[in-house]
Design a protein around this motif. Structure first.
Motif, PDB file in Angstrom:
ATOM      1  N   LYS A 227     -28.633  30.027   5.530  1.00 48.80           N
ATOM      2  CA  LYS A 227     -27.937  28.750   5.548  1.00 48.80           C
ATOM      3  C   LYS A 227     -26.585  28.874   6.248  1.00 48.80           C
ATOM      4  O   LYS A 227     -25.851  29.843   6.049  1.00 48.80           O
ATOM      5  N   SER A 228     -26.271  27.858   7.051  1.00 48.84           N
ATOM      6  CA  SER A 228     -24.978  27.787   7.731  1.00 48.84           C
ATOM      7  C   SER A 228     -24.251  26.529   7.278  1.00 48.84           C
ATOM      8  O   SER A 228     -24.742  25.763   6.442  1.00 48.84           O
ATOM      9  N   GLU A 229     -23.061  26.292   7.846  1.00 50.34           N
ATOM     10  CA  GLU A 229     -22.303  25.093   7.486  1.00 50.34           C
ATOM     11  C   GLU A 229     -23.058  23.814   7.824  1.00 50.34           C
ATOM     12  O   GLU A 229     -22.911  22.798   7.159  1.00 50.34           O
TER      13      GLU A 229
ATOM     14  N   GLY B 284     -19.829  19.353   3.996  1.00 49.53           N
ATOM     15  CA  GLY B 284     -19.079  18.475   3.111  1.00 49.53           C
ATOM     16  C   GLY B 284     -18.683  19.038   1.768  1.00 49.53           C
ATOM     17  O   GLY B 284     -18.260  18.286   0.902  1.00 49.53           O
ATOM     18  N   TRP B 285     -18.762  20.349   1.572  1.00 55.61           N
ATOM     19  CA  TRP B 285     -18.418  20.901   0.264  1.00 55.61           C
ATOM     20  C   TRP B 285     -17.085  21.640   0.284  1.00 55.61           C
ATOM     21  O   TRP B 285     -16.884  22.605  -0.416  1.00 55.61           O
ATOM     22  N   GLU B 286     -16.157  21.143   1.120  1.00 53.72           N
ATOM     23  CA  GLU B 286     -14.812  21.694   1.112  1.00 53.72           C
ATOM     24  C   GLU B 286     -14.043  21.150  -0.085  1.00 53.72           C
ATOM     25  O   GLU B 286     -14.250  20.014  -0.503  1.00 53.72           O
ATOM     26  N   VAL B 287     -13.132  21.955  -0.622  1.00 57.15           N
ATOM     27  CA  VAL B 287     -12.333  21.516  -1.758  1.00 57.15           C
ATOM     28  C   VAL B 287     -11.258  20.554  -1.268  1.00 57.15           C
ATOM     29  O   VAL B 287     -10.738  20.689  -0.157  1.00 57.15           O
ATOM     30  N   ASP B 288     -10.937  19.561  -2.077  1.00 48.48           N
ATOM     31  CA  ASP B 288      -9.899  18.584  -1.756  1.00 48.48           C
ATOM     32  C   ASP B 288      -8.539  19.290  -1.798  1.00 48.48           C
ATOM     33  O   ASP B 288      -8.132  19.816  -2.837  1.00 48.48           O
TER      34      ASP B 288
ATOM     35  N   PRO C  82     -16.849   2.634   5.859  1.00 53.71           N
ATOM     36  CA  PRO C  82     -17.781   3.449   6.640  1.00 53.71           C
ATOM     37  C   PRO C  82     -18.650   4.317   5.726  1.00 53.71           C
ATOM     38  O   PRO C  82     -18.216   4.668   4.621  1.00 53.71           O
ATOM     39  N   PRO C  83     -19.840   4.673   6.158  1.00 54.34           N
ATOM     40  CA  PRO C  83     -20.771   5.394   5.284  1.00 54.34           C
ATOM     41  C   PRO C  83     -20.317   6.819   4.984  1.00 54.34           C
ATOM     42  O   PRO C  83     -19.659   7.456   5.806  1.00 54.34           O
ATOM     43  N   TYR C  84     -20.677   7.274   3.803  1.00 54.07           N
ATOM     44  CA  TYR C  84     -20.429   8.670   3.445  1.00 54.07           C
ATOM     45  C   TYR C  84     -21.503   9.555   4.074  1.00 54.07           C
ATOM     46  O   TYR C  84     -22.601   9.096   4.387  1.00 54.07           O
ATOM     47  N   SER C  85     -21.193  10.826   4.231  1.00 50.03           N
ATOM     48  CA  SER C  85     -22.210  11.770   4.697  1.00 50.03           C
ATOM     49  C   SER C  85     -23.252  11.937   3.596  1.00 50.03           C
ATOM     50  O   SER C  85     -22.958  11.707   2.418  1.00 50.03           O
ATOM     51  N   PRO C  86     -24.487  12.327   3.949  1.00 43.57           N
ATOM     52  CA  PRO C  86     -25.520  12.528   2.922  1.00 43.57           C
ATOM     53  C   PRO C  86     -25.080  13.477   1.813  1.00 43.57           C
ATOM     54  O   PRO C  86     -25.373  13.247   0.633  1.00 43.57           O
ATOM     55  N   ASP C  87     -24.351  14.532   2.172  1.00 42.51           N
ATOM     56  CA  ASP C  87     -23.922  15.496   1.167  1.00 42.51           C
ATOM     57  C   ASP C  87     -22.861  14.899   0.241  1.00 42.51           C
ATOM     58  O   ASP C  87     -22.855  15.140  -0.960  1.00 42.51           O
ATOM     59  N   ASP C  88     -21.962  14.086   0.814  1.00 42.01           N
ATOM     60  CA  ASP C  88     -20.952  13.433  -0.011  1.00 42.01           C
ATOM     61  C   ASP C  88     -21.593  12.412  -0.955  1.00 42.01           C
ATOM     62  O   ASP C  88     -21.137  12.227  -2.081  1.00 42.01           O
ATOM     63  N   VAL C  89     -22.650  11.754  -0.481  1.00 41.93           N
ATOM     64  CA  VAL C  89     -23.371  10.808  -1.338  1.00 41.93           C
ATOM     65  C   VAL C  89     -23.913  11.540  -2.562  1.00 41.93           C
ATOM     66  O   VAL C  89     -23.745  11.089  -3.702  1.00 41.93           O
ATOM     67  N   GLU C  90     -24.559  12.688  -2.329  1.00 41.52           N
ATOM     68  CA  GLU C  90     -25.123  13.444  -3.448  1.00 41.52           C
ATOM     69  C   GLU C  90     -24.042  13.926  -4.393  1.00 41.52           C
ATOM     70  O   GLU C  90     -24.215  13.953  -5.613  1.00 41.52           O
ATOM     71  N   ARG C  91     -22.906  14.298  -3.831  1.00 43.07           N
ATOM     72  CA  ARG C  91     -21.789  14.757  -4.648  1.00 43.07           C
ATOM     73  C   ARG C  91     -21.288  13.642  -5.555  1.00 43.07           C
ATOM     74  O   ARG C  91     -21.023  13.851  -6.736  1.00 43.07           O
TER      75      ARG C  91
ATOM     76  N   GLU D  24     -31.062   6.506  -8.926  1.00 40.91           N
ATOM     77  CA  GLU D  24     -31.486   5.774  -7.733  1.00 40.91           C
ATOM     78  C   GLU D  24     -30.572   4.583  -7.451  1.00 40.91           C
ATOM     79  O   GLU D  24     -30.232   4.301  -6.296  1.00 40.91           O
ATOM     80  N   HIS D  25     -30.173   3.891  -8.497  1.00 43.06           N
ATOM     81  CA  HIS D  25     -29.266   2.754  -8.338  1.00 43.06           C
ATOM     82  C   HIS D  25     -27.906   3.238  -7.844  1.00 43.06           C
ATOM     83  O   HIS D  25     -27.317   2.646  -6.925  1.00 43.06           O
ATOM     84  N   ALA D  26     -27.393   4.305  -8.463  1.00 41.76           N
ATOM     85  CA  ALA D  26     -26.100   4.851  -8.052  1.00 41.76           C
ATOM     86  C   ALA D  26     -26.120   5.250  -6.585  1.00 41.76           C
ATOM     87  O   ALA D  26     -25.176   4.978  -5.830  1.00 41.76           O
ATOM     88  N   ARG D  27     -27.198   5.907  -6.163  1.00 37.69           N
ATOM     89  CA  ARG D  27     -27.305   6.344  -4.764  1.00 37.69           C
ATOM     90  C   ARG D  27     -27.312   5.152  -3.820  1.00 37.69           C
ATOM     91  O   ARG D  27     -26.651   5.163  -2.781  1.00 37.69           O
ATOM     92  N   ALA D  28     -28.041   4.102  -4.175  1.00 33.74           N
ATOM     93  CA  ALA D  28     -28.109   2.914  -3.321  1.00 33.74           C
ATOM     94  C   ALA D  28     -26.749   2.244  -3.207  1.00 33.74           C
ATOM     95  O   ALA D  28     -26.354   1.792  -2.126  1.00 33.74           O
TER      96      ALA D  28
END
Length: 292
Positions: free
Chosen positions: A12-14, A19-23, A149-158, A138-142
């Motif tokens: 696995k690479s970046e 999207g898993w950098e610390v704030d 602007p849209p979040y990245s897929p990884d940020d959505v899951e986070r 599923e509702h939360a994800r939707a």
């Protein structure tokens, strides 16, 4: 993915885990991730293993290993378990999973979840959406995916994971007393499609029937009420203190002053009085479900 040339294993690479950098504004989060990274590097060097070798053993590219060790990446729980095993850390790295899991959640959400976890009484009024504590995955994800602007897929899951983690409040023992008032309009909005909407309504009925939960619906066909300015949340704690927040009062900031809290309690009490009773609200939700 990169490939280990000796073993042919895909690493696995970046690009695979974005999207898993610390704030950087999350001081506690930065400290946790830096500590984990330092312990990982010390354990790796203690056994004489190169970063690339640890990467091959854990399925990660060398770049991600260095990122984690330098405190620039939030490691996933399964990586910490595998690294603990490979490096013979005796549970030291695995034991850090709980703190690391909290860092994954946005700072504001983590702070709210911490307060909700201590409260003996929780009162929530939502006007535009179904309360986060009541949302299905599923509702939360939707809802989160609808942001612009849209979040990245990884940020959505986070963000979905953070929202669902707050729902552990329902598993507490002793259970807190939890009150919800939801507007009718969001209950009719088929977020995520018909099946996701049906499952959300079913979940509302399940939670609304819990012994410690009161669920009320504010009908659209009603007079003006104090919640038209936005959501309200009130949390009360075992020592008698409380904290509240309202979109339409005190600039939306959390408040603890008794006089200000009484104002929010008055507004919330009026909202509850104007809403359907809990029995009527469950019947109304069942009716909505039957219309699908």
């Amino acid at each position: 993915m990169s490939v280990d040339h000796e073993t042919g294993v895909r690493l696995k690479s970046e690009a695979d885990e974005p999207g898993w950098e610390v704030d950087p504004d999350d001081d506690w989060g930065v400290a946790v991730v830096a500590t984990v990274g330092r312990q990982l590097r010390l354990r790796r060097e203690a056994v004489g293993m190169r970063a690339a070798e640890l990467g091959t053993a854990t399925g990660y590219g060398e770049d991600l290993i260095y990122k984690i060790e330098s405190g620039k990446r939030i490691p996933r729980p399964e990586f910490l378990d595998k690294a603990d095993e490979v490096l013979g850390a005796g549970g030291l790295l695995s034991a850090m999973k709980e703190d690391v899991a909290k860092v994954r959640y946005p700072k504001k959400v983590r702070a709210l979840g911490k307060l909700e976890a201590k409260a003996v009484e929780i009162g929530v009024y939502e006007c535009n959406i179904i309360a986060g504590l009541l949302q299905t995955p599923e509702h939360a994800r939707a809802v989160i995916e609808a942001a612009q602007p849209p979040y990245s897929p990884d940020d959505v899951e986070r963000m979905v994971a953070a929202r669902l983690a707050r729902q552990s409040v329902f598993d507490r023992d002793p259970a807190p007393s939890i009150h919800f008032v939801l507007e009718e309009a969001p209950l009719r909005r088929q977020v995520g499609g018909t099946m996701v909407w049906r499952r959300q309504l079913e979940h509302l009925l399940e939670v609304g029937r819990l012994r410690n939960v009161t669920l009320q619906v504010m009908p659209t066909n009603t007079e003006a009420h104090p919640g038209l300015d936005g959501r309200i949340e009130l949390l009360k704690f075992p020592d008698g203190t409380a904290v509240g927040r309202s979109d339409g009062a005190f600039s939306g900031r959390p408040i603890t002053d008794p006089k200000q809290l009484r104002i929010l309690e008055l507004r919330y009490g009026t909202i509850r009085a104007q809403a359907f009773s809990p029995r009527e609200s469950l019947a109304f939700t069942e009716q909505l479900l039957g219309e699908t």
